[in-house]
Design a protein around this motif. Structure first.
Motif, PDB file in Angstrom:
ATOM      1  N   VAL A 145       0.739  -1.118   0.367  1.00 13.06           N
ATOM      2  CA  VAL A 145       0.136   0.252   0.223  1.00 13.06           C
ATOM      3  C   VAL A 145       0.359   1.926  -0.079  1.00 13.06           C
ATOM      4  O   VAL A 145       1.342   1.172   1.165  1.00 13.06           O
ATOM      5  N   SER A 146       1.105   2.026  -1.305  1.00 10.66           N
ATOM      6  CA  SER A 146       1.932   3.506  -1.459  1.00 10.66           C
ATOM      7  C   SER A 146       1.022   4.612  -0.682  1.00 10.66           C
ATOM      8  O   SER A 146      -0.149   4.295  -0.256  1.00 10.66           O
ATOM      9  N   ALA A 147       1.360   5.144  -0.373  1.00 11.83           N
ATOM     10  CA  ALA A 147       1.017   6.290   0.341  1.00 11.83           C
ATOM     11  C   ALA A 147      -0.290   6.631  -0.727  1.00 11.83           C
ATOM     12  O   ALA A 147      -0.316   7.079  -2.179  1.00 11.83           O
ATOM     13  N   GLY A 148      -1.026   7.436  -0.553  1.00  9.36           N
ATOM     14  CA  GLY A 148      -2.567   7.477  -1.267  1.00  9.36           C
ATOM     15  C   GLY A 148      -3.179   6.781  -1.116  1.00  9.36           C
ATOM     16  O   GLY A 148      -4.205   6.878  -2.192  1.00  9.36           O
ATOM     17  N   GLN A 149      -2.554   5.495  -1.219  1.00  9.86           N
ATOM     18  CA  GLN A 149      -3.613   4.071  -0.916  1.00  9.86           C
ATOM     19  C   GLN A 149      -4.521   3.454  -0.169  1.00  9.86           C
ATOM     20  O   GLN A 149      -4.045   3.741   1.268  1.00  9.86           O
ATOM     21  N   TRP A 150      -5.130   3.079  -0.158  1.00 10.19           N
ATOM     22  CA  TRP A 150      -5.690   2.265   0.419  1.00 10.19           C
ATOM     23  C   TRP A 150      -6.327   0.371   0.488  1.00 10.19           C
ATOM     24  O   TRP A 150      -6.134   0.347  -0.511  1.00 10.19           O
ATOM     25  N   VAL A 151      -6.526  -0.156   1.428  1.00 13.26           N
ATOM     26  CA  VAL A 151      -7.097  -1.841   0.965  1.00 13.26           C
ATOM     27  C   VAL A 151      -7.853  -2.523   2.434  1.00 13.26           C
ATOM     28  O   VAL A 151      -7.447  -1.576   3.321  1.00 13.26           O
ATOM     29  N   GLU A 152      -8.285  -3.381   2.100  1.00  9.20           N
ATOM     30  CA  GLU A 152      -9.235  -3.253   2.385  1.00  9.20           C
ATOM     31  C   GLU A 152      -9.004  -4.652   3.658  1.00  9.20           C
ATOM     32  O   GLU A 152      -8.389  -5.477   2.883  1.00  9.20           O
ATOM     33  N   LEU A 153      -9.448  -4.723   4.428  1.00  7.73           N
ATOM     34  CA  LEU A 153      -9.011  -5.517   5.479  1.00  7.73           C
ATOM     35  C   LEU A 153      -9.688  -6.748   5.594  1.00  7.73           C
ATOM     36  O   LEU A 153     -10.826  -7.103   4.831  1.00  7.73           O
ATOM     37  N   SER A 154      -9.222  -7.873   5.577  1.00  4.95           N
ATOM     38  CA  SER A 154      -9.347  -9.472   5.326  1.00  4.95           C
ATOM     39  C   SER A 154     -10.840  -9.755   7.295  1.00  4.95           C
ATOM     40  O   SER A 154     -10.166  -9.002   7.287  1.00  4.95           O
ATOM     41  N   GLN A 155     -10.949 -10.471   6.291  1.00  6.31           N
ATOM     42  CA  GLN A 155     -11.482 -11.096   7.949  1.00  6.31           C
ATOM     43  C   GLN A 155     -11.157 -11.527   9.054  1.00  6.31           C
ATOM     44  O   GLN A 155     -11.155 -11.150   9.819  1.00  6.31           O
ATOM     45  N   LYS A 156      -9.920 -12.374   8.810  1.00  7.77           N
ATOM     46  CA  LYS A 156      -9.196 -12.267   9.339  1.00  7.77           C
ATOM     47  C   LYS A 156      -8.782 -11.183  10.232  1.00  7.77           C
ATOM     48  O   LYS A 156      -9.203 -10.885  11.504  1.00  7.77           O
ATOM     49  N   GLU A 157      -8.035 -10.033   9.726  1.00  8.30           N
ATOM     50  CA  GLU A 157      -8.343  -8.866  10.504  1.00  8.30           C
ATOM     51  C   GLU A 157      -9.323  -8.713  10.887  1.00  8.30           C
ATOM     52  O   GLU A 157      -9.110  -7.474  12.248  1.00  8.30           O
ATOM     53  N   LEU A 158     -10.104  -8.261  10.637  1.00  6.31           N
ATOM     54  CA  LEU A 158     -11.714  -7.975  11.554  1.00  6.31           C
ATOM     55  C   LEU A 158     -11.768  -8.830  12.444  1.00  6.31           C
ATOM     56  O   LEU A 158     -11.991  -7.933  13.472  1.00  6.31           O
ATOM     57  N   ASN A 159     -11.510  -9.874  12.528  1.00  8.31           N
ATOM     58  CA  ASN A 159     -11.836 -10.504  13.355  1.00  8.31           C
ATOM     59  C   ASN A 159     -10.863 -10.027  14.504  1.00  8.31           C
ATOM     60  O   ASN A 159     -11.276  -9.767  15.994  1.00  8.31           O
ATOM     61  N   ASP A 160      -9.575  -9.873  14.573  1.00 13.43           N
ATOM     62  CA  ASP A 160      -8.830  -9.330  15.617  1.00 13.43           C
ATOM     63  C   ASP A 160      -8.758  -8.412  15.815  1.00 13.43           C
ATOM     64  O   ASP A 160      -9.073  -7.797  16.954  1.00 13.43           O
ATOM     65  N   LEU A 161      -9.334  -7.637  15.125  1.00 12.85           N
ATOM     66  CA  LEU A 161      -9.751  -5.646  15.808  1.00 12.85           C
ATOM     67  C   LEU A 161     -11.009  -6.292  16.510  1.00 12.85           C
ATOM     68  O   LEU A 161     -10.435  -5.626  17.297  1.00 12.85           O
ATOM     69  N   THR A 162     -11.742  -6.900  16.017  1.00 10.90           N
ATOM     70  CA  THR A 162     -13.075  -7.226  17.433  1.00 10.90           C
ATOM     71  C   THR A 162     -12.983  -7.684  18.163  1.00 10.90           C
ATOM     72  O   THR A 162     -13.203  -7.212  19.641  1.00 10.90           O
ATOM     73  N   ASP A 163     -12.058  -8.440  18.233  1.00  9.79           N
ATOM     74  CA  ASP A 163     -11.455  -9.059  19.556  1.00  9.79           C
ATOM     75  C   ASP A 163     -10.883  -8.105  20.142  1.00  9.79           C
ATOM     76  O   ASP A 163     -10.440  -7.780  20.991  1.00  9.79           O
ATOM     77  N   LEU A 164     -10.228  -7.611  20.097  1.00  9.66           N
ATOM     78  CA  LEU A 164      -8.911  -6.179  20.125  1.00  9.66           C
ATOM     79  C   LEU A 164     -10.300  -5.243  21.229  1.00  9.66           C
ATOM     80  O   LEU A 164      -9.927  -4.494  21.846  1.00  9.66           O
ATOM     81  N   ALA A 165     -11.199  -5.412  20.031  1.00  9.13           N
ATOM     82  CA  ALA A 165     -12.185  -4.072  20.891  1.00  9.13           C
ATOM     83  C   ALA A 165     -13.419  -5.098  21.923  1.00  9.13           C
ATOM     84  O   ALA A 165     -14.051  -3.818  22.157  1.00  9.13           O
ATOM     85  N   GLY A 166     -13.080  -6.085  22.147  1.00  7.81           N
ATOM     86  CA  GLY A 166     -13.958  -6.905  22.517  1.00  7.81           C
ATOM     87  C   GLY A 166     -15.534  -6.728  22.746  1.00  7.81           C
ATOM     88  O   GLY A 166     -16.134  -6.547  23.160  1.00  7.81           O
ATOM     89  N   LEU A 167     -15.501  -6.414  21.224  1.00  8.68           N
ATOM     90  CA  LEU A 167     -17.049  -6.890  20.689  1.00  8.68           C
ATOM     91  C   LEU A 167     -16.944  -8.272  19.900  1.00  8.68           C
ATOM     92  O   LEU A 167     -16.148  -8.431  19.404  1.00  8.68           O
ATOM     93  N   PRO A 168     -18.222  -8.092  19.645  1.00  5.10           N
ATOM     94  CA  PRO A 168     -18.591  -9.485  18.779  1.00  5.10           C
ATOM     95  C   PRO A 168     -18.465  -9.762  17.371  1.00  5.10           C
ATOM     96  O   PRO A 168     -17.913  -8.696  16.313  1.00  5.10           O
ATOM     97  N   ARG A 169     -17.768 -10.786  16.962  1.00  7.10           N
ATOM     98  CA  ARG A 169     -16.988 -10.634  15.572  1.00  7.10           C
ATOM     99  C   ARG A 169     -18.494 -10.922  14.855  1.00  7.10           C
ATOM    100  O   ARG A 169     -19.514 -10.977  14.945  1.00  7.10           O
ATOM    101  N   GLN A 170     -17.416  -9.844  13.835  1.00  4.28           N
ATOM    102  CA  GLN A 170     -18.899  -9.637  12.546  1.00  4.28           C
ATOM    103  C   GLN A 170     -18.564 -10.594  11.091  1.00  4.28           C
ATOM    104  O   GLN A 170     -17.194 -10.259  11.039  1.00  4.28           O
ATOM    105  N   LYS A 171     -19.373 -10.681  10.255  1.00  2.00           N
ATOM    106  CA  LYS A 171     -18.771 -11.870   9.096  1.00  2.00           C
ATOM    107  C   LYS A 171     -18.917 -10.574   7.768  1.00  2.00           C
ATOM    108  O   LYS A 171     -19.807 -10.205   7.943  1.00  2.00           O
TER     109      LYS A 171
END
Length: 286
Positions: A223-249
């Protein structure tokens, strides 16, 4: 669909945290089916919800599902949705949402580059930013001046700034010597210009600053400067776990959404900056 609490639905739509939505409801800013909402109300997708007289498309937001994107912010962009001075904003290069809006997870000042997370889930964004969640942020920083062991010890023990005590939870030398060195530093909070102010308290100048990690999410090399990428299901799971929220598909995108995302990526051009180190790398970031 089972009835859900009104404040939860509004927070998920990207309007703010549940606590903020509760306050809006109590202030009389929220109406359900043309009747003033009350705290504790539960709603269905078929209900008509208005906030400040603006219709909220809760059905479309629910159908779209959770989305989180990682954006590599260049120097020169501001983190506001609109800038009175006409400067470019980080929101201009993001893909369009058919329902809800993008909420930034924290901010970076105009002279700081690097990793920014955006989500259409306001509750997730607010939990990731709240100090009680304890999410750490890692920055690559180039410092001008003589950095001694005593200075590093002070920065880790704590320094009194104008808005209170502040410190790095970790400081690691990466590269360079003398009066031009790269360090990686870790913070447990996101106060305004905190990294720069900590170094400046020791009469040292920060010449480059880039965020390379937010919690469990690292900046990928691709991901170069000025670009974006969507997180994968695993990365989303890791984030929601970190936030203490239920996982979402994550929901599958429609062909229209995929085409729109590709158009935005082709159109986006960086203002400044180069590609950063590989995922998980502790190398200096440009």
């Amino acid at each position: 669909m089972t009835d859900e609490k009104l404040q939860k639905v509004l927070a998920r739509s990207g309007l703010g945290s549940r606590r903020e939505m509760e306050r809006w409801i109590m202030e009389g800013r929220v109406f359900v089916n043309d009747e003033k909402a009350s705290l504790g109300d539960r709603i269905k997708l078929s209900d008509q919800v208005r906030v400040d007289n603006k219709l909220i498309d809760i059905e479309k937001q629910k159908e779209q599902g959770p989305r989180v994107i990682l954006y590599n912010k260049p120097v020169g962009e501001v983190c506001s949705r609109k800038d009175p001075e006409g400067r470019p904003t980080v929101f201009e290069k993001l893909p369009k949402l058919s329902g809800g809006r993008w909420v930034s997870v924290g901010r970076l000042d105009i002279n700081t580059s690097g990793l920014l997370l955006f989500t259409n889930d306001g509750e997730l964004a607010n939990r990731l930013m709240h100090p009680s969640t304890g999410v750490d942020r890692e920055y690559a920083v180039r410092v001008h001046g003589e950095v001694t062991d005593d200075i590093l010890e002070k920065l880790k023990k704590g320094v009194l700034l104008e808005d209170g005590m502040a410190k790095f939870s970790d400081v690691q030398h990466f590269d360079g010597s003398g009066r031009n060195q790269w360090f990686h530093v870790v913070l447990m909070e996101g106060r305004n210009r905190e990294v720069r102010r900590l170094w400046e308290s020791q009469e040292l100048e920060v010449s480059r600053l880039k965020r390379v990690r937010y919690g469990c999410i690292f900046m990928p090399k691709s991901v170069s400067a000025g670009q974006w990428v969507e997180l994968s299901q695993k990365e989303l799971n890791d984030l929601t776990d970190l936030a203490g929220l239920p996982r979402q598909k994550i929901k599958s995108k429609t062909p229209k959404q995929l085409a729109s995302d590709k158009r935005v990526q082709r159109r986006a051009k960086p203002i400044a900056g180069k590609q950063v180190g590989r995922r998980g790398s502790r190398g200096p970031s440009s």
